[in-house]
Every structure is written in structure tokens, then in C-alpha cells.
Write a protein that holds these residues in place. Structure first.
Motif, PDB file in Angstrom:
ATOM      1  N   ASP A 152       0.751   3.446  -3.771  1.00  0.00           N
ATOM      2  CA  ASP A 152      -0.259   4.477  -3.597  1.00  0.00           C
ATOM      3  C   ASP A 152      -0.258   5.443  -4.779  1.00  0.00           C
ATOM      4  O   ASP A 152       0.795   5.777  -5.324  1.00  0.00           O
ATOM      5  CB  ASP A 152       0.020   5.249  -2.298  1.00  0.00           C
ATOM      6  CG  ASP A 152      -1.135   6.173  -1.935  1.00  0.00           C
ATOM      7  OD1 ASP A 152      -1.114   7.333  -2.376  1.00  0.00           O
ATOM      8  OD2 ASP A 152      -2.063   5.725  -1.241  1.00  0.00           O
ATOM      9  N   SER A 153      -1.446   5.901  -5.168  1.00  0.00           N
ATOM     10  CA  SER A 153      -1.578   6.753  -6.352  1.00  0.00           C
ATOM     11  C   SER A 153      -0.930   8.133  -6.177  1.00  0.00           C
ATOM     12  O   SER A 153      -0.712   8.850  -7.154  1.00  0.00           O
ATOM     13  CB  SER A 153      -3.059   6.931  -6.707  1.00  0.00           C
ATOM     14  OG  SER A 153      -3.768   7.546  -5.641  1.00  0.00           O
ATOM     15  N   TRP A 154      -0.637   8.541  -4.937  1.00  0.00           N
ATOM     16  CA  TRP A 154       0.051   9.823  -4.725  1.00  0.00           C
ATOM     17  C   TRP A 154       1.515   9.752  -5.155  1.00  0.00           C
ATOM     18  O   TRP A 154       2.141  10.774  -5.393  1.00  0.00           O
ATOM     19  CB  TRP A 154      -0.036  10.230  -3.254  1.00  0.00           C
ATOM     20  CG  TRP A 154      -1.369  10.776  -2.860  1.00  0.00           C
ATOM     21  CD1 TRP A 154      -2.529  10.067  -2.673  1.00  0.00           C
ATOM     22  CD2 TRP A 154      -1.699  12.151  -2.596  1.00  0.00           C
ATOM     23  NE1 TRP A 154      -3.552  10.908  -2.311  1.00  0.00           N
ATOM     24  CE2 TRP A 154      -3.072  12.194  -2.252  1.00  0.00           C
ATOM     25  CE3 TRP A 154      -0.983  13.336  -2.614  1.00  0.00           C
ATOM     26  CZ2 TRP A 154      -3.729  13.384  -1.925  1.00  0.00           C
ATOM     27  CZ3 TRP A 154      -1.626  14.518  -2.290  1.00  0.00           C
ATOM     28  CH2 TRP A 154      -2.989  14.542  -1.959  1.00  0.00           C
ATOM     29  N   ASN A 155       2.071   8.569  -5.225  1.00  0.00           N
ATOM     30  CA  ASN A 155       3.477   8.417  -5.609  1.00  0.00           C
ATOM     31  C   ASN A 155       3.614   8.472  -7.130  1.00  0.00           C
ATOM     32  O   ASN A 155       2.799   7.902  -7.861  1.00  0.00           O
ATOM     33  CB  ASN A 155       4.031   7.083  -5.115  1.00  0.00           C
ATOM     34  CG  ASN A 155       3.846   6.908  -3.623  1.00  0.00           C
ATOM     35  OD1 ASN A 155       3.840   7.889  -2.872  1.00  0.00           O
ATOM     36  ND2 ASN A 155       3.684   5.674  -3.177  1.00  0.00           N
ATOM     37  N   LYS A 202      -5.182  10.745   6.665  1.00  0.00           N
ATOM     38  CA  LYS A 202      -4.939   9.990   5.433  1.00  0.00           C
ATOM     39  C   LYS A 202      -4.072  10.748   4.449  1.00  0.00           C
ATOM     40  O   LYS A 202      -3.061  10.228   3.965  1.00  0.00           O
ATOM     41  CB  LYS A 202      -6.284   9.616   4.799  1.00  0.00           C
ATOM     42  CG  LYS A 202      -6.162   8.790   3.529  1.00  0.00           C
ATOM     43  CD  LYS A 202      -7.539   8.445   2.984  1.00  0.00           C
ATOM     44  CE  LYS A 202      -7.418   7.652   1.685  1.00  0.00           C
ATOM     45  NZ  LYS A 202      -8.745   7.296   1.126  1.00  0.00           N
ATOM     46  N   LYS A 261      -0.123  10.005   3.108  1.00  0.00           N
ATOM     47  CA  LYS A 261       0.189   9.802   1.701  1.00  0.00           C
ATOM     48  C   LYS A 261       1.253  10.789   1.223  1.00  0.00           C
ATOM     49  O   LYS A 261       2.157  10.420   0.452  1.00  0.00           O
ATOM     50  CB  LYS A 261      -1.085   9.934   0.860  1.00  0.00           C
ATOM     51  CG  LYS A 261      -2.093   8.802   1.071  1.00  0.00           C
ATOM     52  CD  LYS A 261      -3.360   9.032   0.284  1.00  0.00           C
ATOM     53  CE  LYS A 261      -4.362   7.895   0.452  1.00  0.00           C
ATOM     54  NZ  LYS A 261      -3.859   6.643  -0.146  1.00  0.00           N
ATOM     55  N   ASN A 268       4.665   9.721   2.717  1.00  0.00           N
ATOM     56  CA  ASN A 268       5.186   8.546   2.009  1.00  0.00           C
ATOM     57  C   ASN A 268       5.692   8.914   0.622  1.00  0.00           C
ATOM     58  O   ASN A 268       6.736   8.425   0.172  1.00  0.00           O
ATOM     59  CB  ASN A 268       4.098   7.473   1.885  1.00  0.00           C
ATOM     60  CG  ASN A 268       3.858   6.732   3.188  1.00  0.00           C
ATOM     61  OD1 ASN A 268       4.569   6.948   4.159  1.00  0.00           O
ATOM     62  ND2 ASN A 268       2.869   5.874   3.212  1.00  0.00           N
ATOM     63  N   ASN A 319       0.822  -1.213   0.000  1.00  0.00           N
ATOM     64  CA  ASN A 319       0.000   0.000   0.000  1.00  0.00           C
ATOM     65  C   ASN A 319       0.855   1.261   0.000  1.00  0.00           C
ATOM     66  O   ASN A 319       0.538   2.250  -0.672  1.00  0.00           O
ATOM     67  CB  ASN A 319      -0.934   0.005   1.213  1.00  0.00           C
ATOM     68  CG  ASN A 319      -2.101  -0.951   1.042  1.00  0.00           C
ATOM     69  OD1 ASN A 319      -2.553  -1.193  -0.073  1.00  0.00           O
ATOM     70  ND2 ASN A 319      -2.582  -1.512   2.142  1.00  0.00           N
ATOM     71  N   ARG A 343       7.380   4.790  -7.490  1.00  0.00           N
ATOM     72  CA  ARG A 343       6.808   3.504  -7.077  1.00  0.00           C
ATOM     73  C   ARG A 343       7.723   2.360  -7.479  1.00  0.00           C
ATOM     74  O   ARG A 343       7.974   1.437  -6.699  1.00  0.00           O
ATOM     75  CB  ARG A 343       5.437   3.286  -7.731  1.00  0.00           C
ATOM     76  CG  ARG A 343       4.379   4.303  -7.360  1.00  0.00           C
ATOM     77  CD  ARG A 343       3.104   4.035  -8.133  1.00  0.00           C
ATOM     78  NE  ARG A 343       2.350   5.264  -8.351  1.00  0.00           N
ATOM     79  CZ  ARG A 343       1.309   5.368  -9.154  1.00  0.00           C
ATOM     80  NH1 ARG A 343       0.897   4.313  -9.833  1.00  0.00           N
ATOM     81  NH2 ARG A 343       0.676   6.511  -9.293  1.00  0.00           N
TER      82      ARG A 343
END
Length: 440
Positions: free
Chosen positions: A283-286, A370, A374, A377, A279, A291
Motif C-alpha cells: 500500500d502507498s501509505w507504507n 479505508k 491504511k 497497517n 495489498n 514495505r
């Protein structure tokens, strides 16, 4: 075209028409496609001329005319005089067997592995996105070439790659939750897709192929107990082999809700343990490149000097960035004096508390709201990416940016990523927090 089929059926029933030996059981006279038609008959004068007469009548009635220059007649076991008469009347050219139709070889003998190999490799590589592309029975050599091309493209962006992969292909073919990249194992996927054909035969699907198989292979025998003979074609023997492979799935009730290739594939590959870091990495924020770097780090696959030295390469093992300790992943992220300075500069710019050791453990157990989790990370993964980039630059160009400049690049990455996000999904508190960090 249905009218043509009815005319051929009528001619076959009223006159002395003889079917092709392999079409006699099902009384097949023709197979139609979007823009062409294949017609079959026995190689006698009456049957061949009936086909031609029916098609001629259809053309006059419908106004659709055949292009003789683009049409071929194929003969086998027909004497030269009859062959010459048919070509003269029809205006067709004589084609030579084998020929290719829709990319597949058509011939009088059964297909062998070598007949399929080159065509299937190109076709499947061009159609990997298609669900139906892998309904072919692929030889093992074809599967290996497909996987080699995919593997080489992953590591080098081209079909050629001559170095050792950073991560084993078996690991890459696992789902992301299990530490892989979500690619499919092509050998197991092909078994699962061919299993669809097995299921069609078992459930007597309403298709011409299933009817033909029952008429020419099974001949009213039980599919569950059927065994292919040694002189059967390689494709048919492969389908029967897949039947045996997936038989346990049926007997154990795995497919009690009906056969699906996805369900069979999952059963074939077996369950694996999920990793606790997926996770944080995916994650889509990366950013995508961050990633991928995080995934390599999670597998401890980066070619650090310590690892290269373990492979027997002639390197001293010291860190390129600080030259004060052995270069391992643990040292680079973030025990190295350079990388620690990058983190310190990044915390000074953003005001966030970031890790200086045991990075993945920190990302997994990162606490807070949350969006805050994100963002933190994403910044850590960006920092690892840029530290490795500076390490590679130092190794090749003997040049590296200042830690403060590297921290600014990481901060800019984060700003661009946040600007790409849909702000409507963020609440007021989260927007205020991002604003205070100057990310908006």
C-alpha cells in the motif's frame, strides 16, 4: 541524405556497378544513420570509384563535406594496388576488421557468442529501462550476468554480494500480487522480445532487416516450416529456436489478437497463485523500506537466530531483545517482551488498537474505514521495521533503545508519511480522525 541514396541507386543502374554479394538481392548501396552513413560495393575498381564519385557529387551539391580523418574504408579480398589507389583518391584511412558500429562488432564472418557478450552486457545494463534494449538476442551467459548484477544490487546496493540471498530469484521475478517484487525474468523476457523479431518475419514487416532475412535466409521458403542450417550464425539459429518455443502460443490461440512481448512473457512464465497479503504490504501509505521489510517477513526470510541455527551456524538461538525465548519471526512480532512493550506504548500514544500476534493475518483482515485501515497497517509495518532494527542494533552494538523511544520513532514515521499525502483525496471525516490522533 535521401538525395545521396537516389544518386547511388542511379549510378548502380546506369553504370557497371556491382553490388556487395550480400546486398545484391535487395540492391543495397548504403545504410544511413543520424550522423553517419555506411556504403557497400563489390571490391572492383569501377564499383568502388562509382561510390566515391556519387558521394563527391553529393557533397558538392549539398555543401555537406565528409570528414576524411574520421572516415575509414574496409576491404576484403581486394588487391593491394587497387586498395592503395582508392585510399589515395578518397583520403580515407584503412580500417581493420572487425570494427564496432553502434557498439556492435562488424566483421566478414558470422557473429559468435563471444563477439556479443561484453558489449551487450554493458549496453543492456545501461539501458534496462528501455523497452527496445532487450531486442538483442542475448547469450545465456549475458543474461546470467545481468541477473547477478541486479540480484547483488538488490541485497547489497552494489554489483558484489557474497552471501546467500534472502529470497529466491524466481520468487523475486513474480508480480507483487504473486508474492514477488515485480522484476522480470530476463531469460523469459529476452525470449519474448526476440519473439518480436519472429513476428516481424512472420508478418513480413516493412523493414530492411526483414527484407534482408527473406532474401538471404528464407529465399521464398515458408517461415513456419523453415529450419536453420548448422552453419548459420548463432544469432540466426537463436531466433529460429525462439520461433519453435513460442509456436505453441500461436497454435493455442494465445496471440490471436496480435503478438506482444508482454503477452508472450506472461504465457511463458505461466500463471501463479496470488497471495492475500500483497495489498497490505504494498500500500502507498507504507514507507518503501517498511514495505520491503514486510515483504521479507511475509516470506519468512529474516535471518533470525532460530533460522541461523537451522543453517548450522554457531548461535544459541535465543532472542537478542529479551533473552527469554528462541528468536523466531513469530516471537519477534510481537510475542517478545520488548516488542510487546513497543506495541503497548504505540497504542498509548495513538489510541489505536494494534495486534500483538499473527500480524499479517491482522493486516489482511483489518476492518474499518479505508484510511483508518491504511494508517493502522502502516503503523504495524513501521513497528516491525523498527523492532528488527533494534534487534540488529542489539546484536552488533549490544545497545537498544527503550520501547517508549522506539514507539515515538514509529509515531514520527507515521506523521511524516501523512504530511506527504495529498489531503484533497481525504474526506472531512478522515481528516477529523487524523487530527484527533495528532497526525496532522
Amino acid at each position: 541524405m535521401d538525395y545521396l541514396t537516389r544518386m547511388l541507386k542511379y549510378a548502380a543502374s546506369k553504370y557497371q556497378f556491382k553490388y556487395h554479394p550480400l546486398c545484391k538481392e535487395l540492391k543495397i548501396t548504403n545504410i544511413m544513420f543520424a550522423d553517419d552513413v555506411l556504403m557497400f560495393s563489390n571490391g572492383d575498381a569501377v564499383s568502388m570509384m562509382l561510390l566515391l564519385k556519387s558521394f563527391s557529387t553529393f557533397s558538392k551539391t549539398s555543401g555537406l563535406k565528409v570528414s576524411a580523418s574520421k572516415s575509414n574504408a574496409y576491404f576484403n579480398g581486394v588487391n593491394e594496388e587497387l586498395k592503395s589507389d582508392f585510399l589515395s583518391v578518397s583520403g580515407f584511412k584503412e580500417g581493420k576488421l572487425p570494427f564496432r558500429h553502434l557498439g556492435m562488432p562488424i566483421q566478414t564472418t558470422r557473429l559468435k557468442k563471444k563477439d556479443c557478450r561484453l558489449t551487450l552486457v554493458q549496453h543492456v545494463l545501461n539501458s534496462l529501462h528501455s523497452y527496445w534494449a532487450c531486442l538483442f538476442v542475448l547469450p545465456k551467459g549475458v543474461i546470467q550476468r545481468i541477473e547477478a548484477t541486479c540480484r547483488n544490487f538488490l541485497w547489497d546496493g552494489s554489483a558484489e554480494y557474497r552471501r546467500s540471498p534472502l529470497v529466491a530469484w524466481d520468487t523475486i521475478c513474480r508480480p507483487k500480487q504473486e508474492g514477488g517484487l515485480g522484476l522480470k525474468n530476463q531469460e523469459l523476457w529476452n525470449i519474448a522480445m526476440v519473439g518480436r523479431l519472429v513476428d516481424w518475419i512472420a508478418t513480413k514487416k516493412d523493414s530492411l532487416w526483414v527484407q534482408w532475412v527473406n532474401a538471404n535466409y528464407l529465399k521464398r521458403s515458408s517461415w513456419q516450416e523453415y529450419t536453420a542450417t548448422s552453419n548459420s550464425s548463432w544469432v540466426w539459429r537463436r531466433i529460429c529456436k525462439v520461433k519453435q518455443v513460442i509456436a505453441n502460443g500461436y497454435s493455442q490461440g494465445v496471440q490471436h489478437t496480435g503478438y506482444t512481448p508482454v503477452g508472450c512473457y506472461e504465457w511463458l512464465r505461466g500463471a501463479r497463485t496470488k497471495v492475500d497479503w500483497h495489498n497490505a504490504i504494498w500500500d502507498s501509505w507504507n514507507l518503501p523500506k517498511h514495505r520491503f521489510m514486510g515483504w521479507l517477513i511475509a516470506h519468512k526470510s529474516l535471518h533470525t537466530n532460530s533460522r541461523l541455527k537451522g543453517f548450522g551456524m554457531n548461535v544459541d538461538g535465543m532472542c537478542f531483545l529479551c533473552g527469554q525465548a528462541e528468536e523466531t519471526q513469530e516471537h519477534l512480532f510481537f510475542e517478545c517482551a520488548f516488542s510487546r512493550r513497543v506495541i503497548q506504548e504505540l497504542m498509548k500514544i495513538s489510541g489505536l488498537k494494534l495486534p500483538d500476534s499473527d500480524v499479517l493475518h491482522w493486516c489482511i483482515h483489518n476492518t474499518g474505514l479505508k484510511t483508518q485501515r491504511k494508517v493502522k497497517n502502516a503503523m504495524v509495518l513501521s513497528a516491525m521495521y523498527h523492532v528488527w532494527k533494534q534487534r540488529s542494533k542489539s546484536r552488533i552494538e549490544q545497545l537498544v533503545l527503550r520501547p517508549s523511544r522506539t514507539a515515538l520513532l514509529i509515531n514520527d514515521d507515521m506523521k511524516r508519511r501523512i504530511k506527504e499525502r495529498d489531503k484533497r483525496k481525504l474526506n472531512t471525516q478522515e481528516l477529523d480522525w487524523l487530527g484527533r490522533l495528532n497526525f496532522l
